[in-house]
Design a protein around this motif. Structure first.
Motif, PDB file in Angstrom:
ATOM      1  N   HIS A 216       0.819  -1.223   0.000  1.00 56.83           N
ATOM      2  CA  HIS A 216       0.000   0.000   0.000  1.00 56.83           C
ATOM      3  C   HIS A 216       0.847   1.266   0.000  1.00 56.83           C
ATOM      4  O   HIS A 216       0.452   2.285  -0.545  1.00 56.83           O
ATOM      5  N   LEU A 217       2.033   1.205   0.619  1.00 59.81           N
ATOM      6  CA  LEU A 217       2.946   2.355   0.581  1.00 59.81           C
ATOM      7  C   LEU A 217       3.886   2.277  -0.635  1.00 59.81           C
ATOM      8  O   LEU A 217       4.005   3.234  -1.405  1.00 59.81           O
TER       9      LEU A 217
ATOM     10  N   GLU B 109       9.162  -6.701  -5.495  1.00 57.99           N
ATOM     11  CA  GLU B 109       8.047  -7.239  -4.718  1.00 57.99           C
ATOM     12  C   GLU B 109       8.164  -8.757  -4.684  1.00 57.99           C
ATOM     13  O   GLU B 109       8.238  -9.404  -5.718  1.00 57.99           O
TER      14      GLU B 109
ATOM     15  N   LYS C 253       1.447 -10.236  -7.206  1.00 56.09           N
ATOM     16  CA  LYS C 253       1.389  -8.776  -7.076  1.00 56.09           C
ATOM     17  C   LYS C 253       2.388  -8.127  -8.031  1.00 56.09           C
ATOM     18  O   LYS C 253       2.098  -7.139  -8.709  1.00 56.09           O
TER      19      LYS C 253
ATOM     20  N   VAL D 176       8.951  -2.214   3.056  1.00 55.48           N
ATOM     21  CA  VAL D 176       8.347  -3.506   3.400  1.00 55.48           C
ATOM     22  C   VAL D 176       7.488  -3.356   4.666  1.00 55.48           C
ATOM     23  O   VAL D 176       7.542  -2.325   5.354  1.00 55.48           O
TER      24      VAL D 176
ATOM     25  N   THR E  54       5.800  -3.820   8.467  1.00 55.66           N
ATOM     26  CA  THR E  54       6.220  -3.989   9.864  1.00 55.66           C
ATOM     27  C   THR E  54       4.962  -4.318  10.664  1.00 55.66           C
ATOM     28  O   THR E  54       4.429  -3.463  11.377  1.00 55.66           O
TER      29      THR E  54
ATOM     30  N   GLN F 277      10.916  -8.179   8.258  1.00 53.08           N
ATOM     31  CA  GLN F 277      10.944  -7.851   6.819  1.00 53.08           C
ATOM     32  C   GLN F 277      11.970  -6.751   6.543  1.00 53.08           C
ATOM     33  O   GLN F 277      12.691  -6.797   5.548  1.00 53.08           O
TER      34      GLN F 277
ATOM     35  N   THR G 267       7.558   2.000   8.963  1.00 53.34           N
ATOM     36  CA  THR G 267       7.429   2.521  10.328  1.00 53.34           C
ATOM     37  C   THR G 267       8.041   1.510  11.289  1.00 53.34           C
ATOM     38  O   THR G 267       7.645   0.342  11.292  1.00 53.34           O
TER      39      THR G 267
ATOM     40  N   GLU H  33      -3.880   6.305   3.177  1.00 53.92           N
ATOM     41  CA  GLU H  33      -4.502   5.502   2.132  1.00 53.92           C
ATOM     42  C   GLU H  33      -5.725   6.258   1.611  1.00 53.92           C
ATOM     43  O   GLU H  33      -6.376   6.995   2.335  1.00 53.92           O
TER      44      GLU H  33
ATOM     45  N   LYS I 172      -1.808  -0.816  14.803  1.00 54.02           N
ATOM     46  CA  LYS I 172      -0.569  -1.532  15.140  1.00 54.02           C
ATOM     47  C   LYS I 172       0.533  -0.551  15.552  1.00 54.02           C
ATOM     48  O   LYS I 172       1.347  -0.865  16.430  1.00 54.02           O
TER      49      LYS I 172
ATOM     50  N   ARG J 168      -7.722  -4.310   6.319  1.00 51.27           N
ATOM     51  CA  ARG J 168      -6.910  -4.681   7.478  1.00 51.27           C
ATOM     52  C   ARG J 168      -7.466  -3.968   8.723  1.00 51.27           C
ATOM     53  O   ARG J 168      -7.685  -2.776   8.704  1.00 51.27           O
TER      54      ARG J 168
HETATM   55  N1  LIG Z   1      -0.099   1.835   4.182  1.00 55.26           N
HETATM   56  C1  LIG Z   1       0.184   3.096   4.449  1.00 55.26           C
HETATM   57  O1  LIG Z   1      -0.598   3.999   4.162  1.00 55.26           O
HETATM   58  C2  LIG Z   1       1.470   3.482   5.128  1.00 55.26           C
HETATM   59  C3  LIG Z   1       2.348   2.516   5.579  1.00 55.26           C
HETATM   60  N2  LIG Z   1       3.474   2.891   6.273  1.00 55.26           N
HETATM   61  C4  LIG Z   1       4.417   1.867   6.723  1.00 55.26           C
HETATM   62  O2  LIG Z   1       5.002   1.305   5.556  1.00 55.26           O
HETATM   63  C5  LIG Z   1       5.288  -0.081   5.745  1.00 55.26           C
HETATM   64  C6  LIG Z   1       4.586  -0.882   4.663  1.00 55.26           C
HETATM   65  O3  LIG Z   1       3.191  -0.769   4.850  1.00 55.26           O
HETATM   66  P1  LIG Z   1       2.164  -1.284   3.747  1.00 55.26           P
HETATM   67  O4  LIG Z   1       2.619  -0.883   2.401  1.00 55.26           O
HETATM   68  O5  LIG Z   1       0.834  -0.857   4.207  1.00 55.26           O
HETATM   69  O6  LIG Z   1       2.320  -2.880   3.917  1.00 55.26           O
HETATM   70  P2  LIG Z   1       1.937  -3.989   2.850  1.00 55.26           P
HETATM   71  O7  LIG Z   1       1.858  -5.259   3.615  1.00 55.26           O
HETATM   72  O8  LIG Z   1       0.781  -3.526   2.035  1.00 55.26           O
HETATM   73  O9  LIG Z   1       3.221  -4.037   1.886  1.00 55.26           O
HETATM   74  C7  LIG Z   1       4.460  -4.597   2.205  1.00 55.26           C
HETATM   75  C8  LIG Z   1       4.959  -5.318   0.951  1.00 55.26           C
HETATM   76  O10 LIG Z   1       6.315  -5.680   1.096  1.00 55.26           O
HETATM   77  C9  LIG Z   1       6.516  -6.941   0.457  1.00 55.26           C
HETATM   78  N3  LIG Z   1       7.774  -7.501   0.936  1.00 55.26           N
HETATM   79  C10 LIG Z   1       8.074  -7.973   2.174  1.00 55.26           C
HETATM   80  N4  LIG Z   1       9.380  -8.321   2.250  1.00 55.26           N
HETATM   81  C11 LIG Z   1       9.929  -8.039   1.042  1.00 55.26           C
HETATM   82  C12 LIG Z   1      11.237  -8.157   0.493  1.00 55.26           C
HETATM   83  N5  LIG Z   1      12.257  -8.617   1.221  1.00 55.26           N
HETATM   84  N6  LIG Z   1      11.436  -7.794  -0.777  1.00 55.26           N
HETATM   85  C13 LIG Z   1      10.413  -7.315  -1.519  1.00 55.26           C
HETATM   86  N7  LIG Z   1       9.155  -7.194  -1.071  1.00 55.26           N
HETATM   87  C14 LIG Z   1       8.911  -7.529   0.203  1.00 55.26           C
HETATM   88  C15 LIG Z   1       5.264  -7.714   0.814  1.00 55.26           C
HETATM   89  O11 LIG Z   1       5.049  -8.799  -0.056  1.00 55.26           O
HETATM   90  C16 LIG Z   1       4.188  -6.615   0.670  1.00 55.26           C
HETATM   91  O12 LIG Z   1       3.668  -6.551  -0.636  1.00 55.26           O
HETATM   92  C17 LIG Z   1       4.830  -0.384   7.177  1.00 55.26           C
HETATM   93  O13 LIG Z   1       5.917  -0.215   8.034  1.00 55.26           O
HETATM   94  C18 LIG Z   1       3.794   0.680   7.440  1.00 55.26           C
HETATM   95  O14 LIG Z   1       3.626   0.931   8.809  1.00 55.26           O
HETATM   96  C19 LIG Z   1       3.790   4.192   6.508  1.00 55.26           C
HETATM   97  C20 LIG Z   1       2.956   5.188   6.072  1.00 55.26           C
HETATM   98  C21 LIG Z   1       1.743   4.922   5.329  1.00 55.26           C
END
Ligand SMILES: NC(=O)C1=CN([C@@H]2O[C@H](COP(=O)(O)OP(=O)(O)OC[C@H]3O[C@@H](n4cnc5c(N)ncnc54)[C@H](O)[C@@H]3O)[C@@H](O)[C@H]2O)C=CC1
Ligand SMILES: O=C(O)[C@H]1O[C@H](OP(=O)(O)OP(=O)(O)OC[C@H]2O[C@@H](n3ccc(=O)[nH]c3=O)[C@H](O)[C@@H]2O)[C@H](O)[C@@H](O)[C@@H]1O
Length: 445
Positions: free
Chosen positions: A10-11, A30, A35, A84, A86, A99, A122, A155, A266, A333
């Motif tokens: 999502h980020l 990814e 995906k 990635v 957290t 991750q 984060t 989001e 979280k 989520r």
């Molecule tokens: N979703 C949001 O709006 C925001 C998220 N964040 C932070 O950003 C981080 C990511 O959040 P989201 O994007 O929501 O999580 P998400 O779960 O949607 O995305 C994480 C992605 O990383 C991939 N991944 C994991 N390990 C990997 C690796 N070694 N190599 C390549 N890909 C890998 C996963 O398959 C997944 O697609 C978290 O720490 C979150 O707290 C911060 C600000 C906004």
């Protein structure tokens, strides 16, 4: 600049498209092959306004591509964003940072020359120091910089917030690192957006403090909603009136069923745990109270629904409008709407859920619940209608109350987001119930 984005969820996925829009050549990494393939074909794996257009534009221009192969990204890019996940640890005691650690530990030995790693995930305070040790131990030569650049996007506004952020925060330790940041964000900084340069621990705390403050505001107004219920006052009016004071403001002051999503719950849980570990007693007490208020909101919503129903809801068919954790996203989520659906089902009611974008994700997560493909089908023969996510098509479309009035068994709307324009529902003959407010009856309108 040649840039990689490691972790395209999502980020990371919107961030990669935004980097291409800024003029960089971008490779997204990814791990999930489905995906990765979808993104490479210009197809968004989730709903996010404006994202699919931007993705399609830059995957076809060739400025943005995706791979599952980290080595390809290490060879290609000079600057690597780490985005990635957290998640919370399974025991709830802080973040699972595996991750992030895994991505940096795998990347560092693949870097052949000077490179910059920019963490955006984060993380708990102290993580950057741990990562710096991994960089120092694993880098083949000098010249691998580590920067922490917390992200504040929301989001549903991910593209807009990535391209037009209100500030950029970076924790770094060298002039070279600062130059890299100034280069990668040059088009944004040229518009006068503030760059806040600090040390890594301060950058880590800024992010945790920002999300904690947002939840504190939401829990505050929800606690006031509870007070309003005791004394017959109107929480919407209270939020409006106090928010005019710019020290308080109107943002994050919509009372309702509580905060949800993949981040705020979280992040606050993990920060609460971390400040407890550190022995910061007052921060721990404050944040524990914020979490406790939030945990009570689904029950407050159930009690309101029972009141509106005139008694226990067992056997009642309840149209539940909304499944995503908020409007504008397909993300379910930690969705308060689905949490509520579960609690209604536990009490023997039959929630029938409709959402404009999140039905597929909700069905996958909770296959045991009942779903409808349109709002009209969801409300047909319903004893009550519950507005659980504040999509504008539920809150602001005057056609819905009129159409639904002819389909339901009873014209009772329970708005657990305090978001509808109640006048149009009252005009169509509905009772409107909201948290922290007196019920509004059509004859009084
Ligand atoms: N979703 C949001 O709006 C925001 C998220 N964040 C932070 O950003 C981080 C990511 O959040 P989201 O994007 O929501 O999580 P998400 O779960 O949607 O995305 C994480 C992605 O990383 C991939 N991944 C994991 N390990 C990997 C690796 N070694 N190599 C390549 N890909 C890998 C996963 O398959 C997944 O697609 C978290 O720490 C979150 O707290 C911060 C600000 C906004
Ligand atoms: O760290 C993150 O991941 C992000 O978390 C939140 O963004 P987001 O999760 O997209 O959602 P918000 O818009 O903040 O809403 C969170 C929850 O609070 C609820 N909420 C929000 C505002 C409000 O007044 N009342 C309220 O109940 C929403 O319905 C939703 O369930 C923050 O707003 C972002 O700044 C941050 O970058």
């Amino acid at each position: 600049m040649r840039v990689s984005v490691i972790g395209c969820g999502h980020l990371g996925a919107p961030h990669s498209a935004a980097m291409a829009e800024l003029g960089h050549e971008v490779i997204g990494v990814e791990l999930d092959p489905d995906k990765c393939r979808a993104l490479g074909d210009g197809i968004a794996p989730f709903y996010e306004a404006g994202f699919e257009d931007l993705l399609a534009r830059h995957t076809s221009s060739g400025r943005l591509r995706f791979t599952t192969d980290l080595a390809e990204a290490a060879d290609f890019a000079d600057l690597h964003f780490v985005t990635v996940g957290t998640p919370l640890r399974e025991d709830g005691r802080g973040y699972d940072v595996s991750q992030v650690i895994g991505a940096v530990r795998s990347l560092v030995p693949l870097l052949r020359g000077p490179a910059t790693i920019v963490g955006k995930s984060t993380v708990p305070v102290g993580t950057v120091a741990r990562l710096q040790e991994i960089v120092d131990a694993g880098a083949r030569g000098s010249g691998v910089e580590l920067i922490w650049n917390p992200e504040f996007l929301r989001e549903g506004h991910a593209v807009q917030d990535s391209l037009f952020p209100d500030r950029i925060v970076v924790g770094l330790t060298s002039p070279r690192a600062r130059e890299m940041v100034e280069e990668v964000y040059a088009p944004i900084l040229a518009r006068g957006v503030g760059l806040i340069v600090t040390d890594p621990p301060t950058a880590e705390v800024i992010k945790s403090a920002a999300n904690s403050f947002l939840t504190t505001k939401i829990s505050f107004i929800n606690a006031i909603a509870e007070v309003c219920e005791f004394v017959g006052a109107d929480v919407n009016m209270v939020a409006h009136a106090i928010g005019i004071d710019t020290r308080i403001g109107h943002g994050g002051m919509r009372p309702g069923i509580g905060y949800g999503g993949g981040c705020l719950p979280k992040d606050v849980a993990a920060f609460t745990h971390r400040v407890g570990e550190l022995g910061a007693r007052h921060a721990h007490e404050l944040l524990s109270a914020v979490e406790s208020v939030n945990a009570g909101r689904p029950l407050a919503a159930v009690e309101l629904i029972e009141k509106a129903n005139g008694g226990p809801i067992s056997g009642r068919v309840i149209a539940l409008l909304g499944a995503s954790f908020k409007a504008g996203t397909s993300d379910v989520r930690d969705s308060p709407a689905l949490r509520l659906a579960g609690q209604l089902a536990e009490r023997g009611a039959v929630p029938v859920i409709y959402d404009p974008e999140a039905l597929a994700a909700a069905r996958t997560l909770y296959p045991e619940l009942a779903y409808a493909d349109t709002a009209e089908r969801a409300v047909t023969d319903a004893d009550l209608v519950v507005l659980a996510t504040e999509w504008p098509e539920f809150t602001a479309d005057p056609k819905l109350p009129v159409a639904a009035a002819g389909l339901v068994r009873r014209k009772v709307l329970v708005d657990v987001r305090n978001a509808v324009e109640s006048g149009m529902w009252l005009a169509a003959g509905w009772e409107v119930w909201q948290l922290g407010r007196q019920p509004q009856l059509p004859e009084a309108h």
